[in-house]
Design a protein around this motif. Structure first.
Motif, mmCIF file in Angstrom:
data_model
loop_
_atom_site.group_PDB
_atom_site.id
_atom_site.type_symbol
_atom_site.label_atom_id
_atom_site.label_comp_id
_atom_site.label_asym_id
_atom_site.label_seq_id
_atom_site.Cartn_x
_atom_site.Cartn_y
_atom_site.Cartn_z
ATOM 1 N N GLN B 93 10.144 -2.774 -18.551
ATOM 2 C CA GLN B 93 10.052 -2.159 -17.185
ATOM 3 C C GLN B 93 8.704 -2.085 -16.634
ATOM 4 O O GLN B 93 8.615 -2.083 -15.335
ATOM 5 C CB GLN B 93 10.720 -0.855 -17.395
ATOM 6 N N ASP B 96 7.600 -5.200 -15.029
ATOM 7 C CA ASP B 96 8.064 -5.144 -13.481
ATOM 8 C C ASP B 96 7.316 -4.211 -12.638
ATOM 9 O O ASP B 96 7.279 -4.701 -11.685
ATOM 10 C CB ASP B 96 9.672 -4.860 -13.629
ATOM 11 N N CYS B 97 7.175 -2.893 -12.980
ATOM 12 C CA CYS B 97 6.542 -1.899 -12.341
ATOM 13 C C CYS B 97 5.242 -2.442 -11.647
ATOM 14 O O CYS B 97 4.847 -2.362 -10.741
ATOM 15 C CB CYS B 97 6.633 -0.741 -12.955
ATOM 16 N N ASP B 386 18.081 -9.691 -19.613
ATOM 17 C CA ASP B 386 18.809 -8.239 -18.891
ATOM 18 C C ASP B 386 20.233 -8.518 -18.409
ATOM 19 O O ASP B 386 20.900 -7.636 -18.609
ATOM 20 C CB ASP B 386 18.006 -8.152 -17.748
#
Lengths: 184, 701
Positions: B93, B96-97, B386
């Motif tokens: 995550q 992605d951030c 995912d």
């Protein structure tokens, strides 16, 4: 017109240095003289056959290969509603670089013959006469007189933006009539 | 002396995105039960470079966030903390951030750091750190103080590791008033001096408000292993600075660095953070490895700058060819300047050379645009991971042939259709684990993604071992929608092809993944727009295979030269089904307007090209002409032409650059004799023909 006739003009240019002048390339179509900004002229070439484009309007003669670039050829006579003439070895194509709504483009225009170059003061260029709302004259940059002869200066970018060439032919006729009146 | 850093921003972004990809693929491959040290190291290195880079360029949001990430990674690396699936998820995550943050910065937009803040708090929780806004005692002390004395005594080789003391001092100077004293006592004698070594030490005094010790330490973080560093609070007098000398020294340092660019290359790999304990300086191998694996993600439109990395081999071939071209040119020039008939043989020889050179050059230039397809495929493992989680399915993605090369333009456009097909396989293809077991299949479904070259095309196959396409369901749906008549009997292939019809979805419920309208018809249209084709083959209960075939490049097309009257047109070879001379008895006229050719079991409408394009043909009699049967979007039409000429590869030129798009024409090309020939857009011609016949119908009526 002979070279001697132009001489005074040139002198005038030199003496009035500092006044903004533009140089134009003039050409002849149907005995009328037209001018385009000389900086937009990329090359002058002899008419050679062009590949016709299917379903294109009649004034678009086709496309040619200009050193690897595909350039459309437009018959200016037809744009202005003049009678068509047969293309011969003396028919000339001016390849111009113009700014249109869709950006920077190269286009070839077929004209009867190239005539001369002329330096014109900004002040010498008179705006195109108002033809009323119906007729769009935005493709005419202005009118100028060189050696007592009227020259119609064209704005090629606006010319290519034109959608309706029949309206242009109308405009052309009225300008020429107007010009006849003024010279008479 | 200041360097405009913004010129390096683009490089930083590219490298950071690559780093993120390395992190992502590393995290996906990481087995939480038995983490591979090398894998963790490469993840750590990527994170560290991003942090270092972003701090250098002043992207503090990114730097701060990566710092927390890095701390946790470091603990994992040192073996003091174990990594579980939850941590991996959190790391993914944050990748992605970070990508979002960097994209935002690249597009010079305001970035939303709330997500980063959330994640950061989660990390801090794991780390057992107090959130940073509650300032610690130490911090409070340092804030009140606000002045520091820093003794910085680097080892001789500091410059060779690519570290620049001047830059650090600039950063310090940004925090407050900085005075620098240079200690040149250990300066070597001129004769023994090594230009690459650093002989100076510095004493710095920094005065300002709210300067924390950590902030200063961070600046020296990259070098404190290679230097003697002492940071202490200061209440004493301010010494005279010898900025000038410092300046000179730094210039020298820069020169030294420039002289030793190669050194820097290796130095890059040697840069290790201050708190490294367990790890030896990384050797170059894993770094290169990571670099090769790195793939570019899809960059948002605003940021599309259009640069590609080209293999140095490719460039060398090109340079060689240009060299030979120059030699050939000078040879021809020599022949030309003094030509006589007996040199004709030599001239021909020269021209042959020229032709060969140009051909090879052409090929090598085209190869520059070719990139391995892994650039597109690399994002799929993450997607599959995912989605399978979300769909509660067990799915393994097997990618083969990721080094197959493909034109960059084609690659950019093939991404979305591929994503769609893959999602389809995930959602509709592979069954839930329970259903799979019931069907006697292994619990984990397998999706194969296979890319390979075949002739002048690249073929991409997506195969799943799922439930296959339900024939009856598709047929029922098609009948319901009126695409297929009630009594029409269709072969399996025809039924399967129905899924490419617009607005056709058999998904019982719309899910987050697919069945939401943007259908297979869009996939097919997009692939057609690239000059490719897509087909599906499926067996119920066994699986489905989608096969995409694409031209290797968009710039060159295999064409068939076709003459109509005086004009020569080019038909794309891929769309030609067959060419035949007409048996007039097989042609019948429908409603007196449109001729139809009966060809085996099919009726094919005939369009005279001369009519569609308004040109004068050799003959308007069908029996004197040829019919070229072409296919577009599964519609076949026969185009009437006068003559078939050669087949050749043509270079596609745009008509729109200087003119406008023309119906029925997709572009133009220049033939061997220098004339322009137009390339037919078969889909457009078919459309035109439809208009033409309806016009005729109206006239007839």
């Amino acid at each position: 017109m002979s070279a001697v006739d132009i001489e005074p003009n040139v002198d005038e240019e030199i003496t009035s240095a500092g006044v903004e002048t533009d140089q134009y390339l003039t050409f002849i179509m149907d005995n009328e003289e037209y001018g385009v900004d000389i900086l937009s002229v990329k090359e002058i070439r002899i008419w050679d056959s062009a590949t016709p484009i299917p379903k294109a309007p009649s004034h678009v003669r086709g496309v040619i290969n200009l050193r690897g670039t595909i350039v459309p050829i437009i018959d200016l006579r037809q744009c202005f509603g003049m009678s068509a003439i047969d293309y011969g070895p003396l028919t000339v194509v001016l390849v111009l670089q113009v700014e249109t709504e869709k950006g920077h483009r190269e286009v070839g225009i077929v004209v009867d013959a190239v005539s001369d170059t002329a330096d014109l003061d900004r002040s010498q260029v008179k705006p195109a006469p108002d033809m009323g709302d119906k007729i769009n004259t935005s493709y005419i940059k202005g009118l100028a007189t060189i050696d007592k002869k009227m020259v119609i200066l064209l704005n090629m970018g606006n010319l290519l933006n034109q959608e309706d060439f029949s309206a242009m032919a109308e405009a052309q006729k009225s300008i020429l009539e107007l010009a006849d009146e003024t010279t008479e | 002396m200041s360097i405009d850093l913004s010129q390096f921003h683009q490089v930083f972004f590219e490298e950071s995105f690559e780093g993120l990809d390395v992190m992502e693929s590393g995290l996906l491959e990481l087995d939480p039960a038995a983490p591979d040290d090398e894998e963790i190291n490469s993840i750590f290195r990527a994170a560290h470079s991003i942090k270092g880079g972003s701090a250098t360029f002043g992207f503090s949001d990114v730097a701060d966030f990566t710092h927390v990430l890095e701390t946790l990674l470091d603990e994992v690396r040192a073996g003091t903390r174990s990594i579980g699936p939850d941590e991996v998820e959190l790391f993914l995550q944050s990748v992605d951030c970070l990508r979002e943050l960097l994209k935002g910065l690249q597009a010079k937009e305001d970035v939303d750091i709330s997500r980063a803040e959330d994640l950061r708090q989660q990390f801090e929780k794991i780390l057992g750190m107090a959130p940073s806004d509650g300032a610690s005692l130490d911090d409070a002390e340092s804030i009140s103080n606000g002045a520091w004395r820093i003794t910085f005594r680097p080892e001789g080789h500091i410059l060779r590791t690519g570290n620049e003391p001047l830059r650090m001092f600039w950063q310090l100077a940004e925090m407050g008033t900085l005075t620098v004293t240079t200690d040149s006592s250990s300066l070597a004698a001129f004769a023994t001096m090594n230009v690459e070594s650093c002989y100076y030490a510095w004493e710095l005094q920094l005065e300002g408000r709210n300067i924390q010790k950590e902030a200063i330490e961070e600046i020296f973080e990259w070098v404190c292993d290679d230097a003697e560093l002492l940071i202490e609070p200061l209440v004493a007098e301010v010494a005279e600075a010898d900025e000038n000398e410092n300046e000179n020294e730094s210039t020298e340092a820069i020169e030294a660095i420039e002289d030793n660019l190669q050194d820097m290359e290796s130095a890059d790999a040697e840069i290790i953070p201050a708190d490294t304990k367990a790890i030896e300086p990384a050797d170059a191998a894993p770094k290169n490895d990571a670099g090769e694996k790195a793939a570019k993600p899809t960059v948002s439109k605003a940021a599309e700058t259009g640069s590609i990395r080209v293999d140095i081999d490719k460039i060398d071939t090109m340079i060689n060819m240009v060299g030979e071209l120059v030699i050939t040119q000078s040879m021809l020039g020599q022949i030309g300047s003094d030509f006589s008939d007996d040199k004709l043989g030599k001239l021909q020889e020269g021209l042959t050379d020229l032709e060969r050179n140009v051909q090879v050059l052409h090929e090598s230039v085209m190869r520059v645009r070719m990139l391995p397809i892994s650039f597109t495929l690399s994002r799929f493992p993450r997607m599959v991971r995912d989605l399978s989680r979300q769909l509660e399915k067990k799915i393994e993605l097997v990618v083969k042939g990721e080094n197959t090369e493909l034109d960059k333009t084609v690659m950019e456009k093939i991404g979305d259709p591929l994503v769609h097909l893959l999602r389809n396989s995930l959602d509709h293809g592979i069954e839930k684990p329970a259903d799979r077991v019931k069907a006697g299949k292994p619990e984990t479904g397998i999706i194969n993604l296979h890319a390979f070259h075949q002739g002048g095309n690249i073929i991409i196959q997506i195969t799943d071992d799922g439930q296959g396409l339900p024939r009856e369901k598709i047929l029922a749906k098609a009948r319901e929608n009126g695409i297929v008549g009630e009594d029409e009997a269709l072969s399996d292939e025809q039924v399967q092809d129905l899924i490419f019809q617009p607005g056709f979805s058999t998904a019982e419920k719309v899910s987050d993944v697919s069945g939401r309208g943007v259908g297979m018809d869009v996939v097919r249209r997009n692939i057609h727009a690239l000059g490719g084709a897509v087909s599906v083959k499926s067996e119920e209960g066994v699986g489905t295979t989608f096969t995409i075939s694409l031209p290797l490049t968009l710039a060159i097309l295999d064409g068939q030269l076709v003459r109509v009257g005086k004009e020569v047109y080019i038909f794309p070879l891929v769309s030609i089904v067959e060419s035949l001379s007409v048996d007039v008895s097989q042609v019948s006229s429908v409603a007196g307007a449109c001729d139809v050719l009966r060809l085996r079991e099919e009726y094919i409408p005939i369009i005279p090209l001369y009519e569609a394009f308004g040109i004068e043909p050799d003959s308007k009699e069908l029996k004197n002409s040829l019919i070229v049967v072409v296919e577009s979007d599964n519609v076949k039409v026969g185009l009437v032409v006068d003559e078939l000429q050669a087949q050749q590869q043509v270079v596609i030129k745009s008509l729109e650059t200087n003119y406008q798009s023309v119906e029925g024409i997709s572009g133009a090309t220049i033939l061997g004799d220098g004339t322009v020939s137009l390339i037919l857009d078969i889909a457009g011609v078919v459309k035109m023909a439809e208009g033409l016949s309806s016009e005729l119908d109206e006239k007839a009526a």
